[in-house]
Design a protein around this motif. Sequence first.
Motif, short mmCIF file in Angstrom:
data_model
loop_
_atom_site.label_atom_id
_atom_site.label_comp_id
_atom_site.label_asym_id
_atom_site.label_seq_id
_atom_site.Cartn_x
_atom_site.Cartn_y
_atom_site.Cartn_z
N SER A 295 0.83 -1.21 0.00
CA SER A 295 0.00 0.00 0.00
C SER A 295 0.86 1.26 0.00
N MET A 296 1.97 1.24 0.72
CA MET A 296 2.86 2.40 0.74
C MET A 296 3.49 2.64 -0.63
N LEU A 297 3.93 1.58 -1.30
CA LEU A 297 4.53 1.74 -2.62
C LEU A 297 3.51 2.19 -3.66
N ASP A 298 2.24 1.87 -3.44
CA ASP A 298 1.21 2.37 -4.36
C ASP A 298 1.16 3.90 -4.34
N TYR A 299 1.30 4.49 -3.16
CA TYR A 299 1.33 5.95 -3.08
C TYR A 299 2.65 6.52 -3.55
N LEU A 300 3.72 5.73 -3.47
CA LEU A 300 5.05 6.25 -3.79
C LEU A 300 5.35 6.22 -5.29
N VAL A 301 4.95 5.15 -5.98
CA VAL A 301 5.36 4.99 -7.38
C VAL A 301 4.20 4.76 -8.34
N PRO B 224 7.52 10.00 -10.43
CA PRO B 224 7.47 9.52 -11.82
C PRO B 224 8.58 8.48 -12.08
N ILE B 225 8.18 7.28 -12.43
CA ILE B 225 9.13 6.18 -12.58
C ILE B 225 9.52 6.01 -14.05
N LEU C 240 12.69 7.13 -2.22
CA LEU C 240 13.30 6.84 -3.51
C LEU C 240 13.80 8.15 -4.11
N LEU C 241 15.03 8.13 -4.59
CA LEU C 241 15.65 9.28 -5.25
C LEU C 241 16.08 8.88 -6.65
N ASP C 242 15.58 9.60 -7.65
CA ASP C 242 15.93 9.31 -9.05
C ASP C 242 17.32 9.88 -9.34
N SER C 243 18.27 9.00 -9.65
CA SER C 243 19.63 9.47 -9.96
C SER C 243 19.75 9.98 -11.38
N GLU C 244 18.75 9.67 -12.23
CA GLU C 244 18.77 10.07 -13.65
C GLU C 244 20.05 9.60 -14.33
N ASN C 245 20.58 8.47 -13.84
CA ASN C 245 21.80 7.88 -14.39
C ASN C 245 22.97 8.87 -14.38
N ASP C 246 22.96 9.75 -13.40
CA ASP C 246 24.01 10.76 -13.27
C ASP C 246 25.14 10.19 -12.42
N ILE C 247 26.29 10.02 -13.02
CA ILE C 247 27.44 9.46 -12.30
C ILE C 247 27.90 10.41 -11.20
N LYS C 248 27.79 11.72 -11.43
CA LYS C 248 28.22 12.68 -10.42
C LYS C 248 27.36 12.58 -9.16
N LEU C 249 26.06 12.39 -9.35
CA LEU C 249 25.19 12.26 -8.18
C LEU C 249 25.58 11.05 -7.34
#
Length: 630
Positions: free
Chosen positions: A267-273, A282-283, A340-349
């Motif tokens: 139920s928590m992941l339903d609200y998260l993703v 946004p996944i 959850l944090l989207d890294s956007e495939n950023d190597i620097k992040l």
Amino acid sequence: MPRGSKHHREKPSDYWNEVSKKVANTKYVRETHDDSFRYSVAPEIQPEKKFKVQFIDAMRPSLEGAAMANSNIMILEHYNIVIRKDHLMFNNQVKLITGGKTGHEPLFISYVGPGMLTAAVVGSNGSAPSASDIYVCLKELSYNHNSGILAIVPNSFEEVVNFGLGIEKARCKGILVDMVTIGDDCWESGKLRFGRRCLAGIVLAYKIAGAMAEDKKNMKDIFLRIKKLCMGTISCHMYKTAFIGTDLNAGTGLYTPEVNVCQIIKSMLDYLVDPKKYFALPIDTTSSYLLMINSYTCDRFFLYSCLKEVIQQLSYREINIVRIYAGTFVSGERGFSITLLDSENDIKLLRYTDSACSCHFWPRIDLRGVPPLVKGPTLPDQSFKLVPMGPYVEKKEFIDIPLKFACKALIASETVLNRLDATLHNFGTSILPAIQLINQRCYVETFPREYPYNLLNMIGFICQDNIANIQGTILYIFFLGAAQAFLNYSREVTVTFEMWVDAVNRGVDSVKAFTQINENDLSLLSSLSPFALTLKFFSENKSEDLEEMLEDALTITNKVLKDTLPLNAPDKMPGMPEVAGQTGLICLTAIVEGYRLINRQAEGKQRTPTISDISLDGDSSETNAETIVI
């Protein structure tokens, strides 16, 4: 008795005493339903207790203990400010500051150190730090430093307002400082007036910003990086049942009948993703994500069980996890949160999150003794000699007696105000230090009673520094806004009734503009706003009898406040007035009673100039209007 007489009405002076007889102690009952929950208040008459709860500020020994356990930090003397010992050696490096309410350690103070924050300002007794303490910290950090200071602040009303005031004061002194707010809550609620709440995701913002600062990035780059973080958090607290969508204090949220942790996490992941949810993250299946599981308690067995289930369910949803962080980053009542944090495939992040950091979430023990206390910077804007400004009051007793009446009335109403406070039950106790200090200043010769501008400014600063909740900041804004009305006149002009009316309306407008509070909200404006508008109406219509005007304004204010009794609000007792509005009514009633006492003891009314009679040369000898100096 005719209307023009002074004694045609008898004002009940025991209004708040009657209120105290009607107020009963309350107990809170959490009612559970299939799809929601709410708090209900059940009146319960209890015998009056003879003892009084003493609120002890335990933050000072807590900060000293944290400094003993961590050799990288120190505390400023007389302030709840934790700061890095080596901050004076920062060359071309942005300094980071944060702060907020206490009670969620290791949040704030444990994240000060190399690789993370430079300083943290904390409040006391569950309240946010004051704007004065924030300004002191900024002033200390700006010493021989020109690379800028970035404040990372939780998106909460009290924190944002106080940090905003402290930052604006620092900017007026030429300090380069900016602020970014963090709101990562994915719970959907129509009651969140100030946007998404701040949860455990702020710790990731600390880590990324700290690594960028160590990498000598400028303040603009750090600000933009933190501002555009695509991050979401969902929280859950567990009592005998589970509540999803709670905040750090286990408030609000949705009751769930599930008893299986796997179903709760689903139920928590339903609200998260879930893309159908408004605040869901946004996944992108082609991107990679950082996962942080925060346990509000130190139950490692429960934490790792939840971690395994979360990773398994995220893999079912084809979400790629590249980094996992688990621990107690923010404490509270039993429960956990998923970030959850989207890294956007950023190597620097990823490099920033992987960089070395000495201030871990469990501070290392330092056996070298107690760290020395360092003195904070002096505030020249509070220590300079008082310069009288604006018009003056001819008779000091028209300031002294009403002000003493107001202080004594509020002190006597402490128990009543505590009972009207439906949340913490300590409203009267929280404002007591400021009221007692103002009452003591009334007996000091240097108290600026002759000049209303200086008087209102001093009262505003006393309220801000001695009231440990948002009411202190609201009163600070009101009194400083009211004081600005007197700067339109020189020191050779005598204060008139119209000036006071303009000042009260200026103060009300300042509170509305800065805090977005209006008359429809149950707050201090519930009593101040109708009183100010009524006096403004009487002043514009040239009413002659000042005592009649004040008494009618008080009657209208009392009626408006009584009309709010049937309204429901989370921090209001059912069928009783809102505590801040009642406080304003008690204060206004006492001031009017004090003025009436002086006026009746006087032999005759004092002839003073009105606004329309004040000329540029200060000649007001031909005035026909008659007003009372208050």
